[in-house]
Design a protein around this motif. Sequence first.
Motif, PDB file in Angstrom:
ATOM      1  N   ALA A 184      22.287  12.604  -4.021  1.00  0.00           N
ATOM      2  CA  ALA A 184      21.101  11.983  -4.647  1.00  0.00           C
ATOM      3  C   ALA A 184      20.383  11.161  -3.594  1.00  0.00           C
ATOM      4  CB  ALA A 184      21.542  11.065  -5.779  1.00  0.00           C
ATOM      5  N   PRO A 185      19.090  11.044  -3.650  1.00  0.00           N
ATOM      6  CA  PRO A 185      18.257  10.418  -2.599  1.00  0.00           C
ATOM      7  C   PRO A 185      18.401   8.899  -2.586  1.00  0.00           C
ATOM      8  CG  PRO A 185      16.883  11.060  -4.460  1.00  0.00           C
ATOM      9  CD  PRO A 185      18.284  11.498  -4.796  1.00  0.00           C
ATOM     10  N   ILE A 186      19.636   8.377  -2.611  1.00  0.00           N
ATOM     11  CA  ILE A 186      19.826   6.919  -2.489  1.00  0.00           C
ATOM     12  C   ILE A 186      20.544   6.705  -1.159  1.00  0.00           C
ATOM     13  CG2 ILE A 186      20.843   4.878  -3.608  1.00  0.00           C
ATOM     14  CD1 ILE A 186      21.035   6.917  -6.130  1.00  0.00           C
ATOM     15  N   VAL A 187      19.854   5.875  -0.319  1.00  0.00           N
ATOM     16  CA  VAL A 187      20.448   5.697   1.027  1.00  0.00           C
ATOM     17  C   VAL A 187      21.788   4.942   0.885  1.00  0.00           C
ATOM     18  CG1 VAL A 187      20.194   4.575   3.251  1.00  0.00           C
ATOM     19  CG2 VAL A 187      18.197   5.653   2.132  1.00  0.00           C
ATOM     20  N   VAL A 188      22.857   5.581   1.272  1.00  0.00           N
ATOM     21  CA  VAL A 188      24.175   4.907   1.183  1.00  0.00           C
ATOM     22  C   VAL A 188      24.802   4.948   2.576  1.00  0.00           C
ATOM     23  CG1 VAL A 188      25.579   6.965   0.750  1.00  0.00           C
ATOM     24  CG2 VAL A 188      26.114   4.771  -0.445  1.00  0.00           C
ATOM     25  N   ASP A 189      25.405   4.042   2.914  1.00  0.00           N
ATOM     26  CA  ASP A 189      26.010   3.761   4.242  1.00  0.00           C
ATOM     27  C   ASP A 189      25.127   4.321   5.375  1.00  0.00           C
ATOM     28  OD1 ASP A 189      26.633   6.518   4.152  1.00  0.00           O
ATOM     29  OD2 ASP A 189      28.485   6.053   3.042  1.00  0.00           O
ATOM     30  N   VAL A 247      17.387  13.702   6.804  1.00  0.00           N
ATOM     31  CA  VAL A 247      16.809  14.342   5.585  1.00  0.00           C
ATOM     32  C   VAL A 247      17.827  15.303   5.007  1.00  0.00           C
ATOM     33  CG1 VAL A 247      15.021  15.950   4.831  1.00  0.00           C
ATOM     34  CG2 VAL A 247      14.465  14.105   6.494  1.00  0.00           C
ATOM     35  N   GLU A 248      18.603  15.987   5.878  1.00  0.00           N
ATOM     36  CA  GLU A 248      19.510  17.032   5.324  1.00  0.00           C
ATOM     37  C   GLU A 248      20.495  16.440   4.341  1.00  0.00           C
ATOM     38  OE1 GLU A 248      18.886  16.725   8.477  1.00  0.00           O
ATOM     39  OE2 GLU A 248      17.426  18.381   8.442  1.00  0.00           O
ATOM     40  N   ALA A 249      20.800  15.155   4.409  1.00  0.00           N
ATOM     41  CA  ALA A 249      21.850  14.630   3.513  1.00  0.00           C
ATOM     42  C   ALA A 249      21.360  14.591   2.080  1.00  0.00           C
ATOM     43  CB  ALA A 249      22.218  13.218   3.951  1.00  0.00           C
ATOM     44  N   TYR A 250      20.075  14.451   1.895  1.00  0.00           N
ATOM     45  CA  TYR A 250      19.610  14.170   0.520  1.00  0.00           C
ATOM     46  C   TYR A 250      18.800  15.350  -0.041  1.00  0.00           C
ATOM     47  CZ  TYR A 250      20.896   9.612   2.323  1.00  0.00           C
ATOM     48  OH  TYR A 250      21.583   8.585   2.861  1.00  0.00           O
ATOM     49  N   ILE A 251      18.749  15.333  -1.351  1.00  0.00           N
ATOM     50  CA  ILE A 251      17.930  16.413  -1.987  1.00  0.00           C
ATOM     51  C   ILE A 251      16.456  15.989  -1.907  1.00  0.00           C
ATOM     52  CG2 ILE A 251      19.766  17.055  -3.597  1.00  0.00           C
ATOM     53  CD1 ILE A 251      18.002  15.485  -5.709  1.00  0.00           C
ATOM     54  N   ASN A 252      15.518  16.850  -2.317  1.00  0.00           N
ATOM     55  CA  ASN A 252      14.054  16.582  -2.235  1.00  0.00           C
ATOM     56  C   ASN A 252      13.703  15.531  -3.291  1.00  0.00           C
ATOM     57  OD1 ASN A 252      11.344  16.574  -2.474  1.00  0.00           O
ATOM     58  ND2 ASN A 252      11.082  18.793  -2.692  1.00  0.00           N
ATOM     59  N   PRO A 253      13.191  14.347  -2.872  1.00  0.00           N
ATOM     60  CA  PRO A 253      13.015  13.241  -3.837  1.00  0.00           C
ATOM     61  C   PRO A 253      11.763  13.387  -4.711  1.00  0.00           C
ATOM     62  CG  PRO A 253      12.332  12.579  -1.633  1.00  0.00           C
ATOM     63  CD  PRO A 253      12.764  13.996  -1.515  1.00  0.00           C
ATOM     64  N   ILE A 254      10.795  14.202  -4.307  1.00  0.00           N
ATOM     65  CA  ILE A 254       9.494  14.171  -5.028  1.00  0.00           C
ATOM     66  C   ILE A 254       9.666  14.570  -6.496  1.00  0.00           C
ATOM     67  CG2 ILE A 254       7.181  15.174  -5.088  1.00  0.00           C
ATOM     68  CD1 ILE A 254       7.336  15.461  -2.074  1.00  0.00           C
ATOM     69  N   PRO A 255      10.345  15.671  -6.790  1.00  0.00           N
ATOM     70  CA  PRO A 255      10.468  16.010  -8.215  1.00  0.00           C
ATOM     71  C   PRO A 255      11.064  14.869  -9.028  1.00  0.00           C
ATOM     72  CG  PRO A 255      11.314  17.801  -6.870  1.00  0.00           C
ATOM     73  CD  PRO A 255      10.993  16.665  -5.938  1.00  0.00           C
ATOM     74  N   SER A 256      12.080  14.189  -8.446  1.00  0.00           N
ATOM     75  CA  SER A 256      12.652  13.095  -9.236  1.00  0.00           C
ATOM     76  C   SER A 256      11.592  12.030  -9.519  1.00  0.00           C
ATOM     77  CB  SER A 256      13.812  12.488  -8.450  1.00  0.00           C
ATOM     78  OG  SER A 256      14.420  13.484  -7.665  1.00  0.00           O
ATOM     79  N   GLY A 257      10.758  11.759  -8.474  1.00  0.00           N
ATOM     80  CA  GLY A 257       9.683  10.757  -8.717  1.00  0.00           C
ATOM     81  C   GLY A 257       8.799  11.196  -9.853  1.00  0.00           C
ATOM     82  N   LEU A 258       8.463  12.482  -9.792  1.00  0.00           N
ATOM     83  CA  LEU A 258       7.564  12.987 -10.881  1.00  0.00           C
ATOM     84  C   LEU A 258       8.241  12.824 -12.234  1.00  0.00           C
ATOM     85  CD1 LEU A 258       6.241  16.252  -9.119  1.00  0.00           C
ATOM     86  CD2 LEU A 258       5.151  14.018  -9.311  1.00  0.00           C
ATOM     87  N   VAL A 259       9.562  13.138 -12.262  1.00  0.00           N
ATOM     88  CA  VAL A 259      10.277  13.036 -13.551  1.00  0.00           C
ATOM     89  C   VAL A 259      10.163  11.615 -14.090  1.00  0.00           C
ATOM     90  CG1 VAL A 259      12.588  12.978 -14.554  1.00  0.00           C
ATOM     91  CG2 VAL A 259      11.865  14.938 -13.178  1.00  0.00           C
TER      92      VAL A 259
END
Lengths: 126, 502, 504, 491
Positions: A61-66, A71-83
């Motif tokens: 999930a696109p939450i910066v942890v440690d 970019v490869e670590a996280y999924i594409n955040p834009i759709p979640s923003g739209l949701v």
Amino acid sequence: MDVMNLFRNYEEAVAMILFGIGFSNLLMQKNLIKKIIGMNIMDTSVYLFLAVKGYIEGHKAPIVVDGVQSVEAYINPIPSGLVLTGIVVSVSVSALMLALTIRLYRRYHTLNLDEISTLLKKEEKS
Amino acid sequence: MLVLSMTVALLAGILLLTASFAEHLSQGKRSEAEAPDRGDGKLHIFTGGVMILAAVTALAAAFGEGRETILFYLVDRIPVSFRLDDVGRIFLVLTVVIWTAVCFYSFKYMRHEGEEKRFYGFFFLAYAALIALDGASNLITFYFFFEFMTLCSMPLVIGRGGREAVMAALKYLFYSLAGAYLALFGIFILYQSCGSVTFRAGGVLNPALAQQNHRILLVAVFAMLVGFGAKAGMFPLHAWLPTAHPIAPAPASAALSAIIVKCGVLAVIRTVYFIVGPNFLRGTWVQKVWLTLALITVFLGSMLAFLEKGFKKRLAYSTVSQVSYILFGLALFTPQAFAGAILQLLAHALVKCALFMTAGIFILRTGKTQAEDYIGIGKKMGLTLWGYTIASLSLIGIPPTAGFIGKWYLCQGSLDAGLGDLSYLGPAVLLVSAILTAGYLLPVSIRGFLPGREEGDWGPKEREKADLMTLTLWFVTLLSLLIGLFPGRILAFVNGISDAIL
Amino acid sequence: MSFVQNFPFFSILLSLFAGPLSSVLSGKAAKALNAAVITIAGVLSAATLVFVLGTGESYVYTMGHFPAPWGNEIRVGVLEAGMAVFFCIVMLLCMMGGAAERLLEIEEGKQNLYYVMVNLLLCSLLALIYTKDLFTAYVFVEINTISACGLIMIRQTGRTIEAAVRYMIMSLLGSGLLLLGIVFLYDLTGQLLMDHIKIQVQLLSVTGEYHIPLLIAISFMAVGLAIKSALFPFHAWLPDAYGYSTLSSAAILSSLVSKGYIFLLIKIFYQVIGFDLIVRSKVINVLFVFGVAGMLFGSVSAIREKDIRRMIAFSSVAQIGYIYMGFGLGTTAGMIASIFHILSHGATKSLLFVAASGLTDVSDKQRSIRRLTGAGYRNRLAGVTFTVGALSMVGFPMFSGFISKILFAQAAMENDGKMLVTVVALAVSTILNAMYFLKTVIRIYTPLPADGGGEEAEGNTVLHMRDCPAKSLAMICFIALNLFLGLSSEPIVDLIRKGLDMFA
Amino acid sequence: MREVFLVVAVLLPLIGGAGIPVIPWKKRGAMMIYTEGVVLLTSALAFLLILNRPAGAFTLFRFTGQLSISFRLDAVGSVFTALVAFLWPLATLYSFEYMTHEKHERVFFMFYVMTYGVTLGISMAEDLVTLYFFYEMLTLVTVPLVMHTLTKEAIRAGRTYLWYSLGGAAFAFIGMIFILVYGNTADFTPGGVLDAAVLGDKRGLMLLIYVICFCGFSVKAAMFPFSAWLPKAGVAPTPVTALLHAVAVVKAGAFANIRVTYFIFGTALLRGTWAQKVLTALTIFTVVYGCSRALKETHLKRRLAWSTVSNLSYILFGVTMMSPLGLMGALCHMVCHAVMKICSFFCAGAVIYRTERTYVHQLDGLGRKMPTVFLLFTVSGMALMGVPGLTGFVSKWYLAKAAVAEGGLLSYLGIAALMISALLTAVYMLGISVRAFFPGQDFRYDSLGEVSDPGWKMLLPLCIFAAVMVLIGLRPELLTDLIGDVVYSAF
């Protein structure tokens, strides 16, 4: 159209089915509350579809942890923003619908839309 | 000269009509009952004088050398003009003679009928139209006066006017108008394919155009034949004659059946012999159908007359059949047939006028209209009945009279017309119709002179004195006898015409 | 980047903040604020229109200087600025026209809430016109729906709440489909900004893959917006919503709200998918059929209507049918005719609503047409205005209806496939319009029988121009607007043509 | 004469008419003089314009590129203008006397004079758009006249008239659009504005559009399928039925058809096509249908209205001949029929005005009480019948001549229809006169009550019309030469 496609992206399939259920409920149901529930199902199914679009296999999930910034670590955040914005919109709409339903119930003591219109005609005649 | 006589008649007619209108208006104020009879004498002298004046001028025109006079220009620069040719002369003389006789006859009769000024007004208008018809020099002028004559003669039929008289007059009007419009249909089509519409012996048809639209021209000519035939009482449109005559006053029906019916014949002569020309129609279906129609009418007329009880209605049916003799003659396109037709025309006009006069006198004196009511009338009214008998002899076609000569030439023409079975059928039908004519005319005179036992107790007691009506009756009957005895001059004149047109 | 360029953004922001602000103000202050906001927005859009006409091409304005995928952008062209100006003028006139009704029908405490809704509505309309980003378009569509629903139910009678509920249900169906369409497009192209999507879509159409999902996305969006703008089969909610709500909301709803959605559909056709692709995709044939059916059935049901407000409502179903028929013709001439009809219908419909309310004022507030006999003599200006509106609807020369009829017919002549159907449909619908509009005109100009019309006519009053200044002024301006559109239509048609060229 | 006067001729009655109810008249006489003054002035101006015809056109107003309201007086237009300019003052004079019985007189005269302006607008239109514009205005201005008495039936008649006219205009609109798109110009040019090259494969479509446009305009000319409104409009006061529904409005429909056929679509493209056959057949059917319905009708004015329906189809029959002779016949009948029909309608109006009797069987014996009126009615009846020596014959002659020159079964059927309708006209027109003059000797005249001829205001127009009928009948070349060179200029 090979059926395998359905299994590979089953999330979209589920979203579509949910959309169908919500849409028909909103349209066919007589009871106002059931209509509102149907509307919510419809909206959530679209947001599910949207969220799935953003998912990339094996990413988190696109939450910066440690401190991981790549970019490869996280999924594409834009759709979640739209949701998120979508959810805000459906909440406000549901609130308005519920307010209207309460007002109608208080006046006509029924939730069935057709009964309300017949009562209205009688009220008009008198 | 012709135009002069016409204008005299027109002015007299209009004057009388306005006088009758003024009288009505003033009368309208007071109640109807006592219609004043003052000034009757003056009216008769006035009408008599005008009649003689018009007759003299017309006869002068008939025998003088007629030059073309143009009144005004109708549509498409076609003039309304008059030029008297031989056929026109015959008809003019006939019209003048009959019209004068009927005018003097009607003085006494119309006083009993009433509405005299209106009757005489339209009487003179009709006279003017008839003279114009005879003198017309082209088809459009002819049609102009043909409609004018129909409209003027319609009130004659009404006369005193009751509800059924108006209905009969309307029927007469609409039948003749239907005929006129059928003819107009033909005129439009003819106008296109013949250069000019002025009458010229032997026809004005321009051969190239005629060949080009041959079929429609035949239809047009047939339409004109049936249309003008309506006026002459031919079969399809003859129904107005038996209804109009019994109701019309006697002088009107005398004039009607003697002259106005002849206009139909004149129209047919003009179109067939002076516009289209006989050889265009010779041997075509138009001639065959025309012949059959004429023969049907001849037979139909006499049969119905034979069965008819009413005296004037019987005479009306006889007019229907007699006039179709003339049309039968015209349809044969041979010189003898044409001569026979003209003679039959003259004879029939005079005789039918006489017969209707007798009918008028009988009805005036006895008030009865049925044919077999006049039992033993000969004792009281011998003079009239003798006039009637001589006239009906001529109509049946017994040798010394004019009728016989006409019918003789008709049969002669029909036999050598060479039309196969039709030319034999013609004389046969004529013979049968002659027998039928005898069947419906002679019983009246037989029962009148030899009543046998049952003595009719009716009518005036004292014997009939010779007054104006019987005088005019005898004048007309003698005239028809004269033609019968010395036909030579007339035949020569007619042969002159037929050489030109055939 | 001259200063003028950020006027559109200012107008959106201004109306957005005026919304919540007027909830705290008193009724009168809120009204003044609302009027001020509308006029300022109008003036700003007019300035942008002049500027864009000067430069001759449309420009993109990025908000907050962040480039596309992060920041949001709006695109301003001649057509957008023109529509904005027109919307502001009509809204101002509608608010003026309906002022008296609002005082009567809305309770004392809730006056300012009405203006909250109106400001939000104005903001969402402006945003819909200018936006370049699809998802923002969706959000503003929702704002538009909610504020429109607020406008409907402000009168708090049983009828209006039921109408509001029906309106909400149908609109939610529409926006649900629209959202799904947008999400599909996002799924296909991964973009949300209109011109980026367009590039991807053009690529896709060249290669030909995914063409079924693309087709579905287009049809979802088209049907969604059709439902929201009350095209024929989905118009069940319209008569109640327009018929029973207060005058100014009925006028605004009928002339502006449904037009906002249609304008968004036009932007989607041109800027998102590309008009030639749309024509090839045969979606417009469906719209054509529904449009023609709407034209005829809308008028037929209007003929049967007894209540004058519902009759005018049904007639707007027919007029929206005209617009979709214009899309269906599939040519730029057809599109120009539709856009001109958006303007002409906007002006005429609100004129008719205001005139109808003027007539009902003088007939004891009764809305049945039978009661309006002779109303034309009692309120002369309302009678004349209604006649002008009716004649324009029937397409009488000199009025705007005639010009749009000519433009439609000329557009129809070009493609001979649909030519005959359109032309005959136009003629038949003119007759049907004439049937119910001119029947009412005849009704309002037949004087009452000599004895005063018995119980029918009690409660009839006579109203003169100076009795209700605001409404009379609104009526006169509407007539002027209609005549302006009717008589000098040449410059407007050129403006629309130039705007459309800039769109592609 | 400068072109601007064309617009003055059209606008003067419109503005003058609008002024009638506005100006506070002290007494009726002043209003009458003003109205008659406006109408006479316009007629004088119209005649001046016809005599020295301005060559150019005058554009009053321009909507968009091609759409403009502009006027130009050409030969065919001047015939219709002359007809209207001659008849209107007389009709207004007549209606002064007639309107004393009716109320709302001022509003009536307002619309009456405005219709004059609109009709002039139609006759002087330079292009199809102006013609369409004034064609629609004509409906708008004449509907209040039809509904003048405001009874329930008058309103229903007005409404039917409205639907028919607007329906017709809507279909004529299609024709106009086709021309705006495919014709090189919308102006009236002899020989038509369409050229075969541009049309190419669209000939079939063009023919269909022509038929639709022709039917659209002939709704006003009461052709068969659309003639139901004319008899219903008989409920209006007589000056309206006489002038509008026998002369101005219906002739405007026929005139528009002449313009469309000869000056827009052009006869070259239309001759011999199925469109011409269909329209000729329709007109022929209307001729006979109109007469037979008139025969059955017992109400006097409705009977004359049905006779108008059939006579108008004479004109349309001439138009569909699509030949110079056909145009001549059509124009000739347009003029002759106008005079004949307005005279018979005014006679009927005089009878109704004096005796309140509107049914034919109530008219027995009135001939003696109102001799001049019924005499003129008989004259106009005979003229309608086509008795040679009166105008009816002249126009029937030219129509038949055109039909014969055209040849073919349909045209001969046309002549037969003309003859049948002449006979039927005789039956239903002379039927009335004969019953009026010869009611039969057992008729009690005093049962008619105190009835006499109307005042000079009614009789003068009647006598003038009768004089014109006889004059043209006996000297037809006065009219036919004029129309001859008009037709010559149109071909």
